[in-house]
Design an enzyme around this catalytic site. Structure first.
Site, mmCIF file in Angstrom:
data_model
loop_
_atom_site.group_PDB
_atom_site.id
_atom_site.type_symbol
_atom_site.label_atom_id
_atom_site.label_comp_id
_atom_site.label_asym_id
_atom_site.label_seq_id
_atom_site.Cartn_x
_atom_site.Cartn_y
_atom_site.Cartn_z
ATOM 1 N N GLY A 233 49.613 41.577 36.785
ATOM 2 C CA GLY A 233 49.754 40.409 35.917
ATOM 3 C C GLY A 233 51.216 40.080 35.696
ATOM 4 N N SER A 234 51.493 39.434 34.592
ATOM 5 C CA SER A 234 52.846 38.960 34.319
ATOM 6 C C SER A 234 53.773 40.096 33.911
ATOM 7 C CB SER A 234 52.821 37.915 33.201
ATOM 8 O OG SER A 234 52.542 38.536 31.956
ATOM 9 N N VAL A 237 53.589 40.828 29.992
ATOM 10 C CA VAL A 237 52.546 41.760 29.555
ATOM 11 C C VAL A 237 52.787 43.142 30.155
ATOM 12 C CG1 VAL A 237 50.065 42.225 29.555
ATOM 13 C CG2 VAL A 237 50.893 39.889 29.251
ATOM 14 N N GLY A 238 53.299 43.178 31.383
ATOM 15 C CA GLY A 238 53.586 44.454 32.012
ATOM 16 C C GLY A 238 54.555 45.302 31.210
ATOM 17 N N GLU A 255 51.977 45.982 39.211
ATOM 18 C CA GLU A 255 52.323 44.904 40.137
ATOM 19 C C GLU A 255 52.420 43.624 39.319
ATOM 20 O OE1 GLU A 255 50.483 42.112 42.942
ATOM 21 O OE2 GLU A 255 50.583 43.827 44.284
ATOM 22 N N CYS A 289 51.160 35.991 43.198
ATOM 23 C CA CYS A 289 52.413 36.701 42.939
ATOM 24 C C CYS A 289 53.381 36.596 44.107
ATOM 25 C CB CYS A 289 52.134 38.165 42.612
ATOM 26 S SG CYS A 289 51.229 39.048 43.912
#
Length: 487
Positions: A233-234, A237-238, A255, A289
């Site tokens: 994800g983004s 948030v990561g 990732e 991505c």
């Protein structure tokens, strides 16, 4: 009538213990398409306990049996029943159009097969002890235990499978949290694996409403039985997830985003480069991505490239129907965010080559900007939209410097007829993977995508990142033990 997405606990679909649900809305029609069970803290704990109870027995299952389950799943998901189910569900929950749905269906079947083949990579090592002659050392690749996996919306079946496939093949049990935007898509993966013979409890599925997700995700990460986390994800948030995991020193595979550069040198094949760039930037409306976000072109070839890019991009149409080239974005808020970045770049001096800087709900037509600079949000931040910026340079050295002027590091591309030169430049681009004379949307099987830290994250979906090396030594009798030799 909206579909229903269930939690899966101990091999069975069920409602939340609280009976709470949330709605999934199609961004094109604004209709509720899925009503999903929203997991509570109690549901999350039940999923973790179920996985933990099943894990040891699953790890002990012979690798051939694990492989055969995945091979069977690959056959099941290619049946007309599941091909149609994937097509309908992906379109309903994410507004995807036909070309992406076909990719999602074929890619998911291929991922089952690829995961099955990885079962043969779990061999350990045996070698003589150097410290104790006559002894033997054995090193095994062992599962972590229970893995917490979080999948995204953009390839909602394929990437839900990726989140669980390698962990499962390695002998881990998994608690999967779907994207709140595509819960029913993730459920397809779980349903197929259990139909293929996965033992009960090895894979558990949670859906969580957007408002409850931060709290429940933090609770799951902090649970003592969770040994490993993976998230796609983004980077925003990561970072939160990595921070939560760091509290307990738990390993992660992250990732995250991409801001993929495509370097076009003076000797490039313009026609092929243009088609590759438009495909890499616009496919699935840039909600990938690996999407091409920055085109860095040498001056001598720039006029021809820019003219051809504009011509082809104007033929690409975004719309809410399956026959459109590219779909609406997943929410109208996503489209508004991208347009805000485009407007910011224009105000800073960028030239709008393609596009009118508007969106209609979630529908955003292709945009190309010329003269985007490092330090601008349009250069620095992932857009996740059908847009890209162009920067003209004079030298190859400038091109490499600008390609690396980013905190992202997922993938890149170089276009040149001189393969030796292309290889030299590709090696200087700081990315986990670089394609020479190809799209940035072009990962290779066996060369797993991985970030090099920063906004793209770290780790990969491979055997090494979902197993731990553990050693056992068999020691000979009569060891020389200085402390007790005279006692």
């Amino acid at each position: 009538m909206p579909a229903t997405a269930s939690l899966w606990l101990n091999g069975s679909p069920q409602s939340s213990i609280t009976n709470q649900t949330y709605n999934v809305v199609n961004s094109a029609t604004q209709e509720v398409v899925t009503i999903a069970a929203s997991a509570s803290s109690e549901d999350a704990i039940a999923a973790i306990v179920s996985a933990d109870k099943a894990q040891a027995e699953w790890e002990a299952v012979p690798w051939r049996t694990k492989r055969d389950i995945f091979f069977k799943a690959a056959q099941i998901i290619k049946t007309s029943k599941y091909v149609q189910l994937i097509a309908d569900t992906v379109a309903q929950e994410t507004s995807a159009v036909e070309n992406w749905i076909s990719f999602e269906t074929a890619g998911t079947a291929a991922r089952f097969t690829e995961a099955a083949s990885m079962a043969t990579m779990l061999q350990g090592e045996v070698f003589p002890s150097d410290r104790y002659p006559g002894g033997t050392v054995m090193i095994e690749k062992r599962a972590f235990g229970t893995v917490f996996a979080i999948s995204p919306f953009n390839a909602p079946v394929n990437l839900a499978l990726r989140a669980v496939a390698v962990p499962l093949i390695c002998g881990n049990a998994v608690v999967l949290k779907s994207s709140e935007l595509s819960p029913l898509c993730a459920e397809i993966v779980v349903q197929v694996l259990y139909e293929a013979g996965l033992p009960k409890g090895v894979l558990n599925l949670l859906h969580v409403s957007a408002e409850n997700a931060p709290r429940i995700v933090a609770e799951i990460i902090g649970h003592k039985l969770i040994r490993h986390i993976n998230f796609t994800g983004s980077d925003r948030v990561g970072k939160i997830i990595a921070g939560e995991a760091a509290k307990y020193l738990k390993p992660c595979v992250l990732e995250l985003g991409g801001k993929s550069p495509c370097v076009v040198l003076n000797d490039a094949n313009v026609e092929e480069a243009v088609r590759s760039i438009i495909h890499g930037a616009m496919f699935h409306s840039g909600q990938i991505c690996m999407s091409t976000e920055r085109v860095i072109v040498q001056r001598e070839i720039s006029d021809a490239l820019i003219k051809a890019l504009a011509t082809l991009a104007q033929k690409v149409h975004a719309g809410p129907d399956k026959s459109s080239h590219i779909p609406p974005l997943v929410t109208s808020g996503s489209a508004a965010r991208v347009v805000s970045m485009l407007n910011d770049a224009k105000e800073r001096g960028a030239e709008v080559i393609v596009g009118d800087l508007t969106h209609k709900g979630a529908v955003l037509q292709p945009h190309i900007l010329l003269g985007v600079e490092p330090g601008w949000p349009m250069w620095d931040r992932e857009t996740f939209g059908p847009v890209f910026g162009i920067k003209i340079v004079d030298t190859e050295e400038e091109a490499v410097t600008l390609a690396n002027a980013t905190d992202y590091s997922l993938i890149g591309a170089v276009w040149t007829r001189d393969i030796e030169k292309g290889l030299k430049i590709a090696k200087r681009i700081r990315a986990g993977h670089v394609n020479i004379n190809g799209s940035t949307f072009g990962a290779q099987a066996g060369a797993e995508l991985r970030g090099l830290g920063g906004a793209t994250g770290y780790g990969a979906f491979c055997i090494e990142d979902f197993t731990q090396k553990r050693s056992v030594a068999i020691l000979p009798a009569g060891l020389h033990l200085p402390l007790v030799k005279d006692l």
